[in-house]
Design a protein around this motif. Sequence first.
Motif, PDB file in Angstrom:
ATOM      1  N   VAL A 188       0.850  -1.187   0.000  1.00 16.03           N
ATOM      2  CA  VAL A 188       0.000   0.000   0.000  1.00 16.03           C
ATOM      3  C   VAL A 188       0.885   1.236   0.000  1.00 16.03           C
ATOM      4  O   VAL A 188       1.895   1.275   0.703  1.00 16.03           O
ATOM      5  N   ARG A 189       0.501   2.233  -0.792  1.00 17.81           N
ATOM      6  CA  ARG A 189       1.228   3.498  -0.769  1.00 17.81           C
ATOM      7  C   ARG A 189       0.477   4.469   0.128  1.00 17.81           C
ATOM      8  O   ARG A 189      -0.710   4.714  -0.039  1.00 17.81           O
ATOM      9  N   TYR A 190       1.204   5.030   1.088  1.00 17.72           N
ATOM     10  CA  TYR A 190       0.682   6.020   2.029  1.00 17.72           C
ATOM     11  C   TYR A 190       1.335   7.349   1.689  1.00 17.72           C
ATOM     12  O   TYR A 190       2.552   7.483   1.823  1.00 17.72           O
ATOM     13  N   GLY A 191       0.559   8.325   1.224  1.00 15.22           N
ATOM     14  CA  GLY A 191       1.149   9.555   0.713  1.00 15.22           C
ATOM     15  C   GLY A 191       1.967   9.204  -0.517  1.00 15.22           C
ATOM     16  O   GLY A 191       1.438   8.716  -1.513  1.00 15.22           O
ATOM     17  N   THR A 192       3.292   9.386  -0.454  1.00 16.25           N
ATOM     18  CA  THR A 192       4.172   9.023  -1.568  1.00 16.25           C
ATOM     19  C   THR A 192       5.101   7.864  -1.213  1.00 16.25           C
ATOM     20  O   THR A 192       5.999   7.541  -1.973  1.00 16.25           O
ATOM     21  N   VAL A 193       4.875   7.238  -0.065  1.00 17.70           N
ATOM     22  CA  VAL A 193       5.756   6.183   0.447  1.00 17.70           C
ATOM     23  C   VAL A 193       5.064   4.827   0.363  1.00 17.70           C
ATOM     24  O   VAL A 193       3.958   4.650   0.889  1.00 17.70           O
ATOM     25  N   TRP A 194       5.739   3.865  -0.291  1.00 13.22           N
ATOM     26  CA  TRP A 194       5.210   2.500  -0.360  1.00 13.22           C
ATOM     27  C   TRP A 194       5.555   1.747   0.925  1.00 13.22           C
ATOM     28  O   TRP A 194       6.672   1.827   1.415  1.00 13.22           O
ATOM     29  N   SER A 195       4.596   0.996   1.430  1.00  9.66           N
ATOM     30  CA  SER A 195       4.823   0.129   2.589  1.00  9.66           C
ATOM     31  C   SER A 195       5.731  -1.028   2.189  1.00  9.66           C
ATOM     32  O   SER A 195       5.988  -1.251   1.000  1.00  9.66           O
ATOM     33  N   ASP A 196       6.172  -1.780   3.173  1.00  7.17           N
ATOM     34  CA  ASP A 196       6.856  -3.038   2.888  1.00  7.17           C
ATOM     35  C   ASP A 196       5.868  -3.955   2.184  1.00  7.17           C
ATOM     36  O   ASP A 196       4.673  -3.962   2.490  1.00  7.17           O
ATOM     37  N   TYR A 197       6.367  -4.746   1.239  1.00  5.45           N
ATOM     38  CA  TYR A 197       5.541  -5.741   0.566  1.00  5.45           C
ATOM     39  C   TYR A 197       5.376  -6.925   1.507  1.00  5.45           C
ATOM     40  O   TYR A 197       6.343  -7.362   2.137  1.00  5.45           O
ATOM     41  N   VAL A 198       4.153  -7.453   1.623  1.00  4.41           N
ATOM     42  CA  VAL A 198       3.907  -8.655   2.421  1.00  4.41           C
ATOM     43  C   VAL A 198       3.296  -9.720   1.532  1.00  4.41           C
ATOM     44  O   VAL A 198       2.509  -9.425   0.641  1.00  4.41           O
ATOM     45  N   GLY A 199       3.696 -10.979   1.756  1.00  4.15           N
ATOM     46  CA  GLY A 199       3.151 -12.088   0.996  1.00  4.15           C
ATOM     47  C   GLY A 199       4.189 -12.724   0.099  1.00  4.15           C
ATOM     48  O   GLY A 199       5.394 -12.517   0.264  1.00  4.15           O
ATOM     49  N   GLY A 200       3.692 -13.509  -0.859  1.00  9.62           N
ATOM     50  CA  GLY A 200       4.560 -14.276  -1.744  1.00  9.62           C
ATOM     51  C   GLY A 200       4.863 -13.569  -3.052  1.00  9.62           C
ATOM     52  O   GLY A 200       4.407 -12.449  -3.295  1.00  9.62           O
ATOM     53  N   SER A 201       5.605 -14.267  -3.912  1.00 10.57           N
ATOM     54  CA  SER A 201       6.072 -13.648  -5.151  1.00 10.57           C
ATOM     55  C   SER A 201       5.457 -14.245  -6.411  1.00 10.57           C
ATOM     56  O   SER A 201       5.730 -13.758  -7.505  1.00 10.57           O
ATOM     57  N   LEU A 202       4.634 -15.281  -6.291  1.00  7.26           N
ATOM     58  CA  LEU A 202       4.043 -15.904  -7.479  1.00  7.26           C
ATOM     59  C   LEU A 202       2.692 -15.265  -7.796  1.00  7.26           C
ATOM     60  O   LEU A 202       1.950 -14.905  -6.893  1.00  7.26           O
ATOM     61  N   GLY A 203       2.388 -15.135  -9.071  1.00  3.96           N
ATOM     62  CA  GLY A 203       1.121 -14.555  -9.475  1.00  3.96           C
ATOM     63  C   GLY A 203       1.299 -13.229 -10.190  1.00  3.96           C
ATOM     64  O   GLY A 203       2.418 -12.744 -10.383  1.00  3.96           O
ATOM     65  N   ASP A 204       0.185 -12.635 -10.575  1.00  4.70           N
ATOM     66  CA  ASP A 204       0.185 -11.383 -11.323  1.00  4.70           C
ATOM     67  C   ASP A 204       0.039 -10.197 -10.372  1.00  4.70           C
ATOM     68  O   ASP A 204      -0.835 -10.186  -9.504  1.00  4.70           O
ATOM     69  N   LEU A 205       0.878  -9.190 -10.572  1.00  2.00           N
ATOM     70  CA  LEU A 205       0.835  -7.979  -9.750  1.00  2.00           C
ATOM     71  C   LEU A 205      -0.041  -6.939 -10.431  1.00  2.00           C
ATOM     72  O   LEU A 205       0.159  -6.604 -11.594  1.00  2.00           O
TER      73      LEU A 205
END
Length: 167
Positions: free
Chosen positions: A66-83
């Motif tokens: 999630v982007r808060y203002g102009t800053v992206w949060s840490d990514y949580v979860g896995g890496s497979l699938g479509d973004l």
Amino acid sequence: MLTIALLALLCASASASAIQARASSYNGEYGGGGGKRFSHSSYQLEGPITALRVRVNTLFIVGLQVRYGTVWSDYVGGSLGDLEEIFLNPGESVIQVSGKYKLYLRKLVFVTDKGRYLSFGKDTGTSFNAVPLYPNTVLRFISGRAGALINSIGLHWDTYPSSCSSC
């Protein structure tokens, strides 16, 4: 006389705090109990939610950012699938989140105050529908549990930030 004045002052302050408007509320956790806990609580200080990145596969919500203002949060979860990435319009806020889950999240739908429905995932599982408890409040941050998939999600509501220099 001093006692009466002190008692009146005490009653006035108690009444003022009792009628003070409440704004924050919480819905969740929706999903299973596996995975590692995460929270974006500190990111809300960067500003309102301005964009969403959701990774999905054929059955599950795999990851979130999630982007808060102009800053992206840490990514949580896995890496497979479509973004998938969706940006909110200036001043647009999420006012409702619904979805489906079993042991993992399967579907998320973010509804904005501009009437947009931002839908991710597959329509299968147990349904949930989350809205803020208090009027004029919006989604401020998310929390939950994640591993290789998003196990569960919690939704935190509060007033729209009154000042946001980085938005």
